[in-house]
Design an enzyme around this catalytic site. Sequence first.
Site, PDB file in Angstrom:
ATOM      1  N   SER A   5      65.135  -8.361  27.489  1.00  0.00           N
ATOM      2  CA  SER A   5      64.138  -8.152  26.448  1.00  0.00           C
ATOM      3  C   SER A   5      64.819  -7.944  25.090  1.00  0.00           C
ATOM      4  O   SER A   5      65.589  -8.790  24.645  1.00  0.00           O
ATOM      5  CB  SER A   5      63.222  -6.991  26.838  1.00  0.00           C
ATOM      6  OG  SER A   5      62.030  -6.998  26.081  1.00  0.00           O
ATOM      7  N   ASP A  57      56.342 -15.216  31.968  1.00  0.00           N
ATOM      8  CA  ASP A  57      56.524 -14.062  31.089  1.00  0.00           C
ATOM      9  C   ASP A  57      55.538 -14.162  29.928  1.00  0.00           C
ATOM     10  O   ASP A  57      55.627 -15.070  29.101  1.00  0.00           O
ATOM     11  CB  ASP A  57      57.957 -14.040  30.566  1.00  0.00           C
ATOM     12  CG  ASP A  57      58.331 -12.739  29.871  1.00  0.00           C
ATOM     13  OD1 ASP A  57      57.420 -12.010  29.431  1.00  0.00           O
ATOM     14  OD2 ASP A  57      59.537 -12.456  29.756  1.00  0.00           O
ATOM     15  N   HIS A  89      57.808 -10.579  33.037  1.00  0.00           N
ATOM     16  CA  HIS A  89      58.933  -9.980  32.310  1.00  0.00           C
ATOM     17  C   HIS A  89      59.704  -9.054  33.265  1.00  0.00           C
ATOM     18  O   HIS A  89      59.576  -7.826  33.214  1.00  0.00           O
ATOM     19  CB  HIS A  89      58.371  -9.207  31.118  1.00  0.00           C
ATOM     20  CG  HIS A  89      59.356  -8.903  30.038  1.00  0.00           C
ATOM     21  ND1 HIS A  89      60.105  -9.872  29.417  1.00  0.00           N
ATOM     22  CD2 HIS A  89      59.719  -7.720  29.445  1.00  0.00           C
ATOM     23  CE1 HIS A  89      60.867  -9.316  28.490  1.00  0.00           C
ATOM     24  NE2 HIS A  89      60.664  -8.018  28.497  1.00  0.00           N
TER      25      HIS A  89
END
Length: 664
Positions: free
Chosen positions: A209, A315, A346
């Site tokens: 991320s 995602d 994610h």
Amino acid sequence: MRFIRAVLLVAALIAVTLSPVTSASAQGSGSQGSGAQSSGTQSSGGRESKPVYSYADAIRESVWVDTKIDGDGDGKNDRVAADIIRPREPAQQGRKIPVIMDASPYYSCCGRGNESQKKTYDADGNVVQFPLFYDNYFVPRGYAFVAVDLAGTNRSDGCVDVGGRSDVQSAKAVVEWLNGDARAYTTRTGTERTRAGWTNGKTGMIGKSYDGTIANGVAATGVDGLETIVPIGAISSWYDYYFQQGAPLYDSGPEWLSDYVESPEARLRCAAVQKRLVDEAPRNGDWTGLWDERNHVPDADNVEASVFVVHGMQDLNVRAKHFGQWWDALAKQGVDRKIWLSQTGHVDPFDFRRADWVRTLHRWFDHELLGYDNGIDDEPMADIERAPDTWATSTQWPPRPTDGVKVRPGKGSQAGVGTLGLKSAPAGATESFTDDPKKGEFDWAAAIDTGTPEKAGFVTKPLSKDLRLSGSSKVTVTATPSTSSAHLSAVLVDIGPDTIRDYTAAGEGITTLTERTCWGATRTGDSPCFKETAANKKAVDYNVFSRGWADLNTWADPEKGRELTPGKPYTLTIDVAASDHVVPAGHRLALIVGGTDIDLIDPPASTPKLTLDLSRTYAKLPIVGGTRAFAAATSGNAQAAAPREARYEGLTEAPAASRVPPLP
């Protein structure tokens, strides 16, 4: 990439190769590698670094690196905190070691990993726990691990500028210090300098991320000493995190994320940075100089490091466009690269393919940072999850030959239910729909064979052969709006029964279990044992596998919207996210064009009716085998796959991005 399932060394077991053990047995076995210190097992002739160094006796230290910028405007250069753990023995043996580094804003606010681990410190400020398994696993194998607090977070000076110069320089400066090109100090405010004489200057960055995004940004500077990066679910352009082609993806901008991750003291001193994040990121979706600074894609030509990309194709936080455009840019520059694509949202690969991930990452770092000739560079470039826990490989990605095939919509037997093929629609053929902000892609797909007012759907015949799409798509539409503003969505759907990961559920495709497995050495306060996971599966009758959005007001200039003239046609090309999906024989491929995709983009100011000129609308799809493969798959007389007896119309819930940017 096909790998033998990892058999990993755990806890104090350093001489025997075993599968991961449960937490009870690992915790009782003490520290890994405390008795073996021979450097001979780490020669480049060996194919794998071994856990020969003591984790319990490893050196733990903190330094503060001078970033050479004054982001908080206090008249002094900002210093960022870097917490370090490294094996003691190599320095005693006169050996220098490489570094694995994770630079993050999340170490104190939110935590890292599936269990949201944070850094912990003792009463004297010495680091006790490093989140995740990187330190436990790699330090006994002769690596240092460095966990960097980005500027404005935890124990660092400065301000969080959400992907801007300060964020990137926070990590870049540490790479430079490790390579002998920057200054660091033993305390946050003191004058005693410290040097990284223990490292060989080779650094690999990793992170999921935001952390992976920082790795992308640092690599895009071309900094010396950065040998490889492993960005997991990472952003390549911050504009594309908040907008796509002018359409807002969230109802807030970067100022919310900055405020969330900043330390309490940083919030008091960083009002000017916060104001800039508001003023220079307008909610109308116009591109500004702020976004130029946060776009790494044009700087792919600076990248010297190898890149191992990992991304969930479903995602909806860091959407799949990010890895697609970054991958394509790196490919044009000939960057050494590798990729894993999962069916999750994610999610970190440690939580969807744990044993194979640890083994692969171990081999990757051994090759890139220790120079081991272990063959990983000769293996397939891509691993793709075809079904939950079922993986395939590609020697190249996208595979050769993959060509962009123009697939065209046509009129069907009823309004809103059209055809999809190679033949152009005749001039004057149209389909219309009216934006309904309360509906989205699941509603559209569920009604693909029914004319509904909020979408226009186009479907192939049942396929006679499997059809593989691999890479990024584009959908060009010519649309006439009834109002002065309009948003467009384009989605690709596999119509037919399947079992997939439930990426819209809380775990985004995984279920967290109670059992723990252990990956490395243990020490009081820093356990290598983590909760296991399993695939969270759902039976479906359709699967939206790729999607894209745009503001029609950007038809003339992708960086600035302008008011539309009702009744006038406009042509716009929508970027549709990268994916790798096989539509099996018996299924159908659908292209759906709609307006607002509920919870994935914000609605426009008005509620327009849009009329598509089908003769000037088409999709350019990355078909493996090109036009010939598409024609062969769609021209037969295959029978459509029957729906399931208990028809299931979607996943656990509609796909949704948080209405503020999600946490890590």
